[in-house]
Design an enzyme around this catalytic site. Sequence first.
Site, PDB file in Angstrom:
ATOM      1  N   ARG A  84     -13.445  32.268   7.021  1.00 17.45           N
ATOM      2  CA  ARG A  84     -12.902  32.134   5.333  1.00 17.45           C
ATOM      3  C   ARG A  84     -15.042  32.031   4.903  1.00 17.45           C
ATOM      4  O   ARG A  84     -15.502  31.369   5.795  1.00 17.45           O
ATOM      5  CB  ARG A  84     -12.682  30.978   5.517  1.00 17.45           C
ATOM      6  CG  ARG A  84     -11.287  30.462   5.935  1.00 17.45           C
ATOM      7  CD  ARG A  84     -11.140  29.254   6.427  1.00 17.45           C
ATOM      8  NE  ARG A  84      -9.657  28.964   6.917  1.00 17.45           N
ATOM      9  CZ  ARG A  84      -9.384  27.737   6.831  1.00 17.45           C
ATOM     10  NH1 ARG A  84      -9.403  26.704   6.962  1.00 17.45           N
ATOM     11  NH2 ARG A  84      -7.931  28.192   7.507  1.00 17.45           N
ATOM     12  N   ASP A 142     -16.529  30.258   1.731  1.00 14.94           N
ATOM     13  CA  ASP A 142     -16.362  28.754   0.312  1.00 14.94           C
ATOM     14  C   ASP A 142     -16.566  29.664  -1.304  1.00 14.94           C
ATOM     15  O   ASP A 142     -16.726  31.095  -1.384  1.00 14.94           O
ATOM     16  CB  ASP A 142     -17.710  28.126   0.541  1.00 14.94           C
ATOM     17  CG  ASP A 142     -17.966  27.235   1.392  1.00 14.94           C
ATOM     18  OD1 ASP A 142     -16.402  26.806   2.234  1.00 14.94           O
ATOM     19  OD2 ASP A 142     -19.462  27.275   2.055  1.00 14.94           O
ATOM     20  N   TYR A 149     -25.299  35.670   8.671  1.00 16.88           N
ATOM     21  CA  TYR A 149     -25.142  34.615   6.538  1.00 16.88           C
ATOM     22  C   TYR A 149     -26.587  35.044   6.679  1.00 16.88           C
ATOM     23  O   TYR A 149     -27.171  34.919   7.750  1.00 16.88           O
ATOM     24  CB  TYR A 149     -24.623  33.690   6.511  1.00 16.88           C
ATOM     25  CG  TYR A 149     -23.353  32.989   6.517  1.00 16.88           C
ATOM     26  CD1 TYR A 149     -22.588  33.596   5.683  1.00 16.88           C
ATOM     27  CD2 TYR A 149     -22.524  33.128   7.934  1.00 16.88           C
ATOM     28  CE1 TYR A 149     -21.003  33.388   5.318  1.00 16.88           C
ATOM     29  CE2 TYR A 149     -20.781  33.125   7.306  1.00 16.88           C
ATOM     30  CZ  TYR A 149     -20.324  32.677   6.801  1.00 16.88           C
ATOM     31  OH  TYR A 149     -19.270  32.567   7.151  1.00 16.88           O
ATOM     32  N   ARG A 158     -24.946  26.059   4.055  1.00 17.70           N
ATOM     33  CA  ARG A 158     -25.524  25.758   2.620  1.00 17.70           C
ATOM     34  C   ARG A 158     -26.123  24.387   3.300  1.00 17.70           C
ATOM     35  O   ARG A 158     -27.265  23.195   2.682  1.00 17.70           O
ATOM     36  CB  ARG A 158     -24.725  25.096   1.701  1.00 17.70           C
ATOM     37  CG  ARG A 158     -23.608  27.349   1.232  1.00 17.70           C
ATOM     38  CD  ARG A 158     -22.944  26.728   0.389  1.00 17.70           C
ATOM     39  NE  ARG A 158     -22.222  25.911  -0.679  1.00 17.70           N
ATOM     40  CZ  ARG A 158     -21.493  25.781  -1.152  1.00 17.70           C
ATOM     41  NH1 ARG A 158     -20.414  25.777  -1.019  1.00 17.70           N
ATOM     42  NH2 ARG A 158     -21.558  25.271  -2.489  1.00 17.70           N
TER      43      ARG A 158
END
Length: 310
Positions: free
Chosen positions: A63, A65, A123, A210
Amino acid sequence: MTLFDRFDEKTPLNGRLAMGVEYDGTHYCGFQRLSHAASVQASLEKALTQVAGEPVTVHASGRTDSGVHATRQVVHFDSPMPRSEKAWIFGANTNLPKDIAVRWVKAVPDTFHSRLGALARRYRYLLINQLNRPVLERANVTWCRDPLDVAAMHRAAQALVGEHDFSSFRAAGCRSKAPWRHLHFIEVSRHGALVVVDVQGNAFLHHMIRNIVGALVSVGRGAQDEAYIKRLLALRDRKKGDVTAPACGLHFVDSRYDESFALPQEPLGPNLLAFTGEWTGERDIPDSPMVRQRRGHAQKDHEPIKQENA
């Protein structure tokens, strides 16, 4: 795979197919379909259904965000109708909005599963570190106007490498059953005004990257010392954590699988970092029980995949 491979338009592909998808997440609630907002999954399924002429359901490697981007989101689906490589890619892209695109498609065994078979996910978080606000890059980076000590950020981040309880870096609403994750590497580097946090792990908690970036920026600005990240990790308490960095700077750039699946290799995104020249699959994946189990499963046919936290 090269940048100019021609797509096969004669050989029909059916059965289970893996697909690489790129998207700008600015206007989406994330990848996963939700009833109350636009999602990448809903748009992709609608486009593939139009190509197949039958309903298509996709499963993703992970998934993302709301507002997060992806350059290599790997999905799989079971094709209800045979279509050529070119038909799947061109047909889907014709029916997709301009901020979502299919990059490649490949037939895979029925044992392939984009989420449960992933060995690693990677990421890159992009910060533009300059006094004036960015214009051309504004939807793909996070602006930080305070000078950042990138070397200090990199040193501080190394406390996170390995298998840890990342409770201090998970969102309050995270639904994962366990807070333990294995971080393979995390690197912080500067390229002119661009500061990049490059991180790979077996999986990530909700908002984990994050929240890590938010804490690292505090170190880079000099508001916290280099031991700050290690202290936060040891606290295992999100309430003692730092701010959550904005979604716009986060890019999902790679999902890794056993080499036997032979998924296409391609340059790691986003294109702002094309000058680094790195392609998917070039980094080693540390050994672990999960990696051994999933690699072993990739060599066997029709064996159920163990339901681990992915």
